[in-house]
Design a protein around this motif. Structure first.
Motif, mmCIF file in Angstrom:
data_model
loop_
_atom_site.group_PDB
_atom_site.id
_atom_site.type_symbol
_atom_site.label_atom_id
_atom_site.label_comp_id
_atom_site.label_asym_id
_atom_site.label_seq_id
_atom_site.Cartn_x
_atom_site.Cartn_y
_atom_site.Cartn_z
ATOM 1 N N MET A 101 8.943 9.605 -1.675
ATOM 2 C CA MET A 101 8.207 8.531 -1.317
ATOM 3 C C MET A 101 8.202 7.347 -2.302
ATOM 4 O O MET A 101 8.286 6.262 -1.983
ATOM 5 N N CYS A 102 8.130 7.799 -3.524
ATOM 6 C CA CYS A 102 8.057 6.709 -4.548
ATOM 7 C C CYS A 102 9.432 6.112 -4.632
ATOM 8 O O CYS A 102 9.531 4.896 -4.934
ATOM 9 N N ILE A 103 10.431 6.845 -4.636
ATOM 10 C CA ILE A 103 11.872 6.025 -4.623
ATOM 11 C C ILE A 103 12.048 5.172 -3.594
ATOM 12 O O ILE A 103 12.695 4.096 -3.725
ATOM 13 N N GLY A 104 11.481 5.712 -2.267
ATOM 14 C CA GLY A 104 11.695 4.763 -1.119
ATOM 15 C C GLY A 104 10.917 3.516 -1.323
ATOM 16 O O GLY A 104 11.453 2.435 -1.047
ATOM 17 N N THR A 105 9.785 3.426 -1.945
ATOM 18 C CA THR A 105 9.039 2.568 -2.159
ATOM 19 C C THR A 105 9.610 1.498 -3.390
ATOM 20 O O THR A 105 9.623 0.317 -3.100
ATOM 21 N N GLN A 106 10.052 2.231 -4.431
ATOM 22 C CA GLN A 106 10.586 1.397 -5.435
ATOM 23 C C GLN A 106 11.695 0.666 -5.158
ATOM 24 O O GLN A 106 11.852 -0.521 -5.396
ATOM 25 N N ASN A 107 12.697 0.989 -4.402
ATOM 26 C CA ASN A 107 14.108 0.460 -4.210
ATOM 27 C C ASN A 107 14.248 -0.288 -2.772
ATOM 28 O O ASN A 107 15.285 -0.891 -2.707
ATOM 29 N N SER A 151 10.043 -2.823 2.798
ATOM 30 C CA SER A 151 9.198 -2.290 3.694
ATOM 31 C C SER A 151 9.782 -1.593 4.870
ATOM 32 O O SER A 151 9.568 -0.560 5.113
ATOM 33 N N GLN A 152 10.567 -2.495 5.423
ATOM 34 C CA GLN A 152 11.253 -1.966 6.489
ATOM 35 C C GLN A 152 12.477 -0.998 6.208
ATOM 36 O O GLN A 152 12.266 0.202 6.856
ATOM 37 N N GLY A 153 13.053 -1.273 5.268
ATOM 38 C CA GLY A 153 14.196 -0.606 4.659
ATOM 39 C C GLY A 153 13.465 0.887 4.262
ATOM 40 O O GLY A 153 14.181 1.876 4.437
ATOM 41 N N ARG A 154 12.605 0.904 3.663
ATOM 42 C CA ARG A 154 11.712 2.049 3.346
ATOM 43 C C ARG A 154 11.598 3.142 4.349
ATOM 44 O O ARG A 154 11.887 4.189 4.225
ATOM 45 N N ASP A 155 11.096 2.592 5.406
ATOM 46 C CA ASP A 155 10.846 3.406 6.603
ATOM 47 C C ASP A 155 12.030 4.279 6.834
ATOM 48 O O ASP A 155 12.352 5.288 7.324
ATOM 49 N N GLY A 214 0.855 -1.262 0.004
ATOM 50 C CA GLY A 214 0.022 -0.119 -0.064
ATOM 51 C C GLY A 214 0.848 1.181 -0.108
ATOM 52 O O GLY A 214 0.195 2.566 0.186
ATOM 53 N N HIS A 215 2.185 0.924 -0.440
ATOM 54 C CA HIS A 215 2.943 2.385 -0.242
ATOM 55 C C HIS A 215 2.826 3.056 -1.802
ATOM 56 O O HIS A 215 2.752 2.221 -2.753
ATOM 57 N N LEU A 216 3.372 4.299 -1.777
ATOM 58 C CA LEU A 216 3.034 4.988 -3.101
ATOM 59 C C LEU A 216 4.321 4.720 -4.045
ATOM 60 O O LEU A 216 5.543 4.824 -3.516
ATOM 61 N N LYS A 217 3.831 3.943 -5.130
ATOM 62 C CA LYS A 217 5.109 3.411 -6.121
ATOM 63 C C LYS A 217 5.044 4.484 -7.285
ATOM 64 O O LYS A 217 6.201 5.015 -7.815
ATOM 65 N N HIS A 218 3.975 4.963 -7.867
ATOM 66 C CA HIS A 218 3.785 5.990 -8.873
ATOM 67 C C HIS A 218 2.843 7.040 -8.431
ATOM 68 O O HIS A 218 2.187 6.591 -7.514
ATOM 69 N N PHE A 219 2.798 8.168 -8.835
ATOM 70 C CA PHE A 219 1.977 9.319 -8.520
ATOM 71 C C PHE A 219 1.233 9.747 -9.743
ATOM 72 O O PHE A 219 1.944 10.523 -10.420
ATOM 73 N N LEU A 220 -0.094 9.199 -10.148
ATOM 74 C CA LEU A 220 -0.476 9.346 -11.280
ATOM 75 C C LEU A 220 -1.726 10.370 -11.212
ATOM 76 O O LEU A 220 -2.294 11.061 -11.989
#
Lengths: 332, 332, 332
Positions: C314-320, C323-327, C12-18
């Motif tokens: 946020m999108c780059i955090g999600t992409q790469n 879930s834990q690493g993102r935060d 449910g994290h933002l990957k694209h912002f369309l």
């Protein structure tokens, strides 16, 4: 001396760089000394200093000039700033109102410095007068009025070859009437106290009463004008003025005002030859002079980066920091 | 072998990268090995190495190519260099004299490397012959002559799939006559010692006596030409040549020389298909092949960045450092 | 709720912002909160955070917009990303097939994010549907459909002045029919739970059955429509629509729908006035309102950088990252 100079802050530090007119000899010398320090940066393996890291410089070129834009872009990057290149056609901002909206939008994006080139004299002053206090404006050429970084890089180049301005005779040759470069050079040479400034041009390309108005000596013969000078500065001829009422053909211009070794022979034996570029070979001078031992034309290009780094870092230092912090910023 | 190669310094290190012709198998292998090391940079969280920090790379594209310029820009940025993009219309520099003035001005700004694309064969050599010793030139395509980084990225792509060049049969298909890409590929494949090089094209699109001149076998039938090959390299058809005397319609070209699964069936079962891009789908090949399991076309793009990083860092290492320091620079 | 949202990953994290449509109030609030943290970056001496160092953001502007491109470029640079500006004329990619080839080539160069502006509604969705999993797409405006970063920067600006969305009345004035900005604003305001959304326009510039379709109240009289509202959002009039069947002259439009202090007097005393820029002064509003105390138009520009930094990181955090690493990535 009570009218405040719009280029200076309350402590007399450089905040904008709009014109050389009205700046003190001390301030011009500070720019030259600071540029001396930056000249070495180009020799380093890593050609960067972190002075302006995280600052944003926007190139606002309403008049196209890849060459000048590139030197400002390189100077900003050597200071570690980020650079925005904005292509703004004059037509899109025909109304002053819209120009200011563009300006205020960029200010709202926290751009720190605008480098402005515009075909209208006074454009950089206009923008500086309406800009937010946290923004600095550098004039990269406005109409026929001023091109102060060019003027200062020319002074820097002269000083490296002739350290004592007080004894110099300098001749400026070409279209004085339309030249913002010539105006900036004359103001700088006067403030730095050279012994004599000469202007050499056909009568049609000299301002009215140029001698009185600018404190210079006027010549209409090139060989006579360069006699015993230490520095010969050639101006660029705008080809679009050729074959107009003001100027004869290129061939005729070179015949009368083109610099050759023979004509240069009357100058001081160690005289240097300068040109702001790009050269029209065979119009302003022949290749023998342009590529000869007295030419310092490519040094001018190299020096231009150091002088622009000096001016940009001084303005950003003034903008962002109080007086004490400024000195730490600039020297630390 | 006593004529010095203008691309190499006195120690035989790569200083410019102008053409693959005349370079040794050892040097080509050094480029490929070095690129192998850079392939991993794109997988890192921070896709950068600091090898060329503070260096300035100027893209001098006299012929427009967003795609090629972008790959050089990305390669330079991954090496941490600063990039200047200069749009130079050929018209503005119609005279060689003026081109050299442009060049010398950029040198005076301490640009370290020029990436040159020009419609005239020999332009990159001309610039290298007149450049200051502290500058490197990378040929990004000159006329029909050479496109050496494309040639090397193709070799790199082949080697990752077929490590032993000695046993390979490679077919190049399309407009050999006008293709700088084909020339660079043939020089590289020959130097790296492949078993057999074939060229496949209509007679109008092959140079005279191509077999003798280039040491290749010529075919005029696609199915026959690709029989038992390990690698099929398709060239891009310039649409402006279509409907001229040299080429039939697109439809007719595809009918005779377009690659399909059926025609490819005679090649080795593990054959790979390459194309320098951008593809004209339905002209050089159909989408089934372009997007099929044998296509390595997008790998070529990825590999292009690594190969360009290799060449750029080798040249800058050679330019700026003595022989010992160079090895430390490149490996440390 | 079982149809997966193409903008979100499995967590449910933002990957694209369309588009704002379909995103939860929690996610919109996360964007606003994150942007709040980035607002301070512009006040720092070094206006950069290293969150996206070594990432590559490509601006793919099929429709020219120096202004919007500049805000994305600055946002990316403040996150320490590298930026590629690609000028892509729609004509060169007339076929969808070729657009995808362009896209896949840039993916093969390991570009991490595409910021897409396109004249066709749905273009950003189309690209996101065909992009590799390691790439994020940000919609910078597609046809009449959506301009979600503009919508979110407007919400951010409103929240800084009116922290409680639940009690707000918001009026949107102008060409609702053709406006992607209005669509994004309406979706965001609805999701954030404002009390009432009004649209004010001539009948020719409202979609059919706008009240039912969008859950808004429609007005055809400006003074009546702004009565008691907390926020007035003016839309930009596209001058090319003037003098068409849909719109009267500029003079007539201002006469009927131009915002003046007098007309604004019916709004709440602390109402704010917004505009996405650039303003057509004397068409959508007069200068007294544009530069007056209720105008927050330049704040919108400043906030736009912070909101774009929030969405991009946020999108780059999600992409790469998992879930834990993102935060950790986003907060560390």
């Amino acid at each position: 001396m009570n009218t405040p100079n719009p280029q200076l802050d309350a402590q007399g530090h450089l905040k904008h760089f709009l014109t050389i007119e009205g700046l003190s000899r001390e301030l011009l010398t500070e720019i030259l000394d600071r540029a001396e320090g930056f000249l070495g940066v180009a020799q380093q393996a890593v050609k960067k200093v972190p002075l302006c890291r995280g600052k944003v410089v926007a190139n606002l070129f309403f008049e196209n000039s890849t060459r000048t834009r590139t030197t400002f872009e390189l100077a900003a990057k050597r200071l570690s700033a980020d650079v925005l290149n904005l292509n703004i056609s004059t037509s899109a901002t025909a109304k002053g109102e819209t120009l200011l909206d563009t300006l205020h939008n960029l200010e709202a994006m926290h751009v720190d410095m605008f480098v402005v080139r515009h075909a209208t004299s006074g454009a950089a002053h206009f923008i500086a007068a309406h800009a937010d206090p946290h923004v600095s404006i550098i004039n990269a050429g406005d109409g026929r009025h001023s091109h102060p970084t060019q003027g200062m890089l020319d002074m820097f180049t002269i000083r490296r070859h002739k350290p004592d301005f007080a004894n110099l005779r300098v001749a400026i040759v070409g279209d004085i009437l339309h030249s913002r470069v010539a105006r900036s050079q004359i103001h700088a040479l006067t403030t730095l106290g050279v012994a004599e400034i000469r202007v050499i041009a056909p009568r049609t390309l000299l301002p009215n009463q140029v001698e009185e108005a600018f404190g210079v000596r006027a010549f209409h013969d090139l060989s006579e004008g360069v006699r015993d000078v230490d520095v010969v500065i050639m101006l660029r001829i705008q080809r679009e003025r050729m074959n107009s009422a003001l100027l004869p053909s290129e061939h005729e211009y070179f015949h009368l005002f083109g610099l050759t070794e023979k004509r240069l022979s009357g100058a001081r034996p160690d005289a240097i030859v300068m040109h702001p570029g790009p050269i029209n070979r065979g119009v302003e001078m022949d290749s023998q002079v342009a590529d000869g031992p007295r030419s310092v034309i490519l040094e001018q290009v190299t020096n231009g980066i150091a002088v622009r780094m000096a001016v940009m870092s001084m303005c950003i230092g003034t903008q962002n920091l109080n007086s004490q912090g400024r000195d730490e910023f600039l020297n630390g």
